[in-house]
Design an enzyme around this catalytic site. Structure first.
Site, mmCIF file in Angstrom:
data_model
loop_
_atom_site.group_PDB
_atom_site.id
_atom_site.type_symbol
_atom_site.label_atom_id
_atom_site.label_comp_id
_atom_site.label_asym_id
_atom_site.label_seq_id
_atom_site.Cartn_x
_atom_site.Cartn_y
_atom_site.Cartn_z
ATOM 1 N N LYS A 212 0.859 -1.192 0.000
ATOM 2 C CA LYS A 212 0.000 0.000 0.000
ATOM 3 C C LYS A 212 0.891 1.236 0.000
ATOM 4 O O LYS A 212 1.785 1.358 0.834
ATOM 5 C CB LYS A 212 -0.894 0.012 1.250
ATOM 6 C CG LYS A 212 -1.623 1.326 1.489
ATOM 7 C CD LYS A 212 -2.227 1.372 2.883
ATOM 8 C CE LYS A 212 -1.191 1.385 3.988
ATOM 9 N NZ LYS A 212 -0.439 2.667 4.065
ATOM 10 N N ASP B 228 -6.082 0.047 8.376
ATOM 11 C CA ASP B 228 -5.660 -0.074 6.978
ATOM 12 C C ASP B 228 -6.206 -1.316 6.283
ATOM 13 O O ASP B 228 -6.082 -1.436 5.055
ATOM 14 C CB ASP B 228 -4.126 -0.110 6.884
ATOM 15 C CG ASP B 228 -3.488 1.250 7.111
ATOM 16 O OD1 ASP B 228 -4.222 2.254 7.158
ATOM 17 O OD2 ASP B 228 -2.251 1.306 7.237
#
Length: 306
Positions: free
Chosen positions: A25, A156
Site C-alpha cells: 500500500k 488499513d
C-alpha cells in the site's frame, strides 16, 4: 485453479488450495485532519497499490486441525506465527462469520519490510480474507460484513482488502474509489529499520490540518499526478524523520535521482517512494540507488491504475 477447502478435506496434507497476493500500500498523500475522542486520528489520503508484495498460500492440513501459519521469505526473521499474527486473526474473523477453516495451513511469503508504512500486516490480513472468501465461502448473509470485519483487524485492512486506487478518510475505513489514476512507475526504498507508528503520531505537532485538495476527474499521466501531489503532503513525514532521521536521507537520495517526479514517505514510514515517468527511468534510478546504498532495500515497481 483454486479449490474449496470442502472439496479437498480428504486430500493428503500439503495439497495447495490457492494463493493470494498482498500488494504494498502506497500513501501518495496523507493529511492528518483531526483526532477523535478515542485517540484515533482522522485522515485524508490518496492510496494506490504496488506490483510488489507478500503472498499468502493455503495448503491442506489434517481434516479437523485448527488453522496454522508458517512464515518465510526475506523479511520473516523475528515474526511471530502465533495466534496474535494478523493472518490468523483474519482467519478467526472469517470463521466467526461462518467460514469453515478447519484443515487449513497457511504460508506467508514475507517480501515486504516490516513496520515500513506500506501495508505489511494489514495487506497480509486483507489477502487472507480474500483467499478465504474463495476457499471457504461465507454464508450469503455474511458476505456484506467482510469490510466491517476487516476494520476490526486494523484501520488499513479495509483499504488493503480492496487494493485499488482509493481516497481514504475517517480513520482509514471510509473508502471512495478514485477513477482516472494512471499506472505509476515507482521506486520504493526502505532503510531496513522499523519505525513505530505510535511513536510517529506522538511527535505530530498538530492534528487539525486541511484535507486533500479537489481531485480532478482524471490524470493524463504520472507527471500530471505528481504535479497535483506537489500541492499535498504527508503530515507524518516530519514526525517520522524526528523519530528516525535516516528517512530524510532517503527522501533526498530518491528525489535527487534523474527524472524523479516526486519523492515522499509513505504512511508512517520508513519507506520512501519516488515517482518516475516510465519504467526505464525507474529501473535506472533503482540501480543507481542500490549501487550507492547497498544497505537499503530498494525495488523498482509500479502501481496499478484505475
Amino acid at each position: 485453479m483454486t479449490k474449496t477447502i470442502g472439496k479437498a478435506r480428504d486430500a493428503a496434507p500439503g495439497v495447495v488450495l490457492g494463493a493470494e497476493f498482498a500488494p504494498a500500500k502506497i500513501n501518495l498523500a496523507l493529511h492528518v485532519t483531526g483526532r477523535r475522542a478515542d485517540g484515533y486520528h482522522t485522515l485524508d489520503s490518496l492510496v494506490v497499490f504496488a506490483a510488489i508484495g507478500d503472498t499468502i498460500e493455503a495448503t491442506t492440513a489434517p481434516r479437523d486441525a485448527a488453522p496454522t501459519l508458517e512464515i518465510d521469505g526475506p523479511f520473516s526473521d523475528g515474526l511471530d506465527a502465533g495466534p496474535d499474527n494478523l493472518v490468523l486473526r483474519a482467519v478467526r474473523a472469517h470463521a466467526a462469520m461462518g467460514g469453515h477453516v478447519e484443515g487449513l495451513h497457511l504460508r506467508l511469503d514475507k517480501q515486504l519490510p516490516v513496520a515500513s508504512g506500506i501495508g505489511g500486516g494489514s495487506a497480509d490480513a486483507a489477502a487472507t480474507l480474500r483467499l478465504l472468501a474463495r476457499l471457504a465461502p461465507l454464508p450469503s448473509a455474511s458476505t456484506d460484513r467482510q469490510g466491517a470485519v476487516a476494520a476490526t483487524l486494523g484501520a488499513d485492512v479495509p483499504m488493503c482488502l480492496r487494493s485499488t486506487p482509493l481516497r481514504a478518510t475517517g480513520i482509514g475505513e471510509v473508502l471512495t474509489a478514485v477513477a482516472g489514476v494512471p499506472r505509476l512507475p515507482m521506486v520504493l526504498v526502505n532503510p531496513r529499520v522499523a519505525v513505530s507508528t505510535p511513536a510517529v503520531f506522538r511527535r505530530l505537532d498538530r492534528a487539525d490540518n486541511s484535507g486533500l485538495p479537489a481531485l480532478p476527474s482524471a490524470f493524463a499521466d504520472a507527471g500530471a499526478l505528481a504535479a497535483w501531489l506537489r500541492a499535498t503532503r504527508n503530515d507524518l513525514e516530519a514526525p517520522a524523520i524526528a523519530a528516525l532521521p535516516v528517512i530524510a536521507k532517503l527522501v533526498a537520495a530518491v528525489g535527487a535521482t534523474e527524472h524523479c517526479l516526486l519523492a515522499r514517505m509513505s504512511g508512517s514510514g520508513a519507506t520512501v517512494f519516488g515517482l518516475f515517468p516510465d519504467d526505464a527511468s525507474t529501473a535506472r534510478a533503482a540501480e543507481r540507488l542500490a549501487a550507492a546504498h547497498p544497505e537499503w532495500w530498494i525495488v523498482a515497481t509500479h502501481s496499478a491504475g484505475s
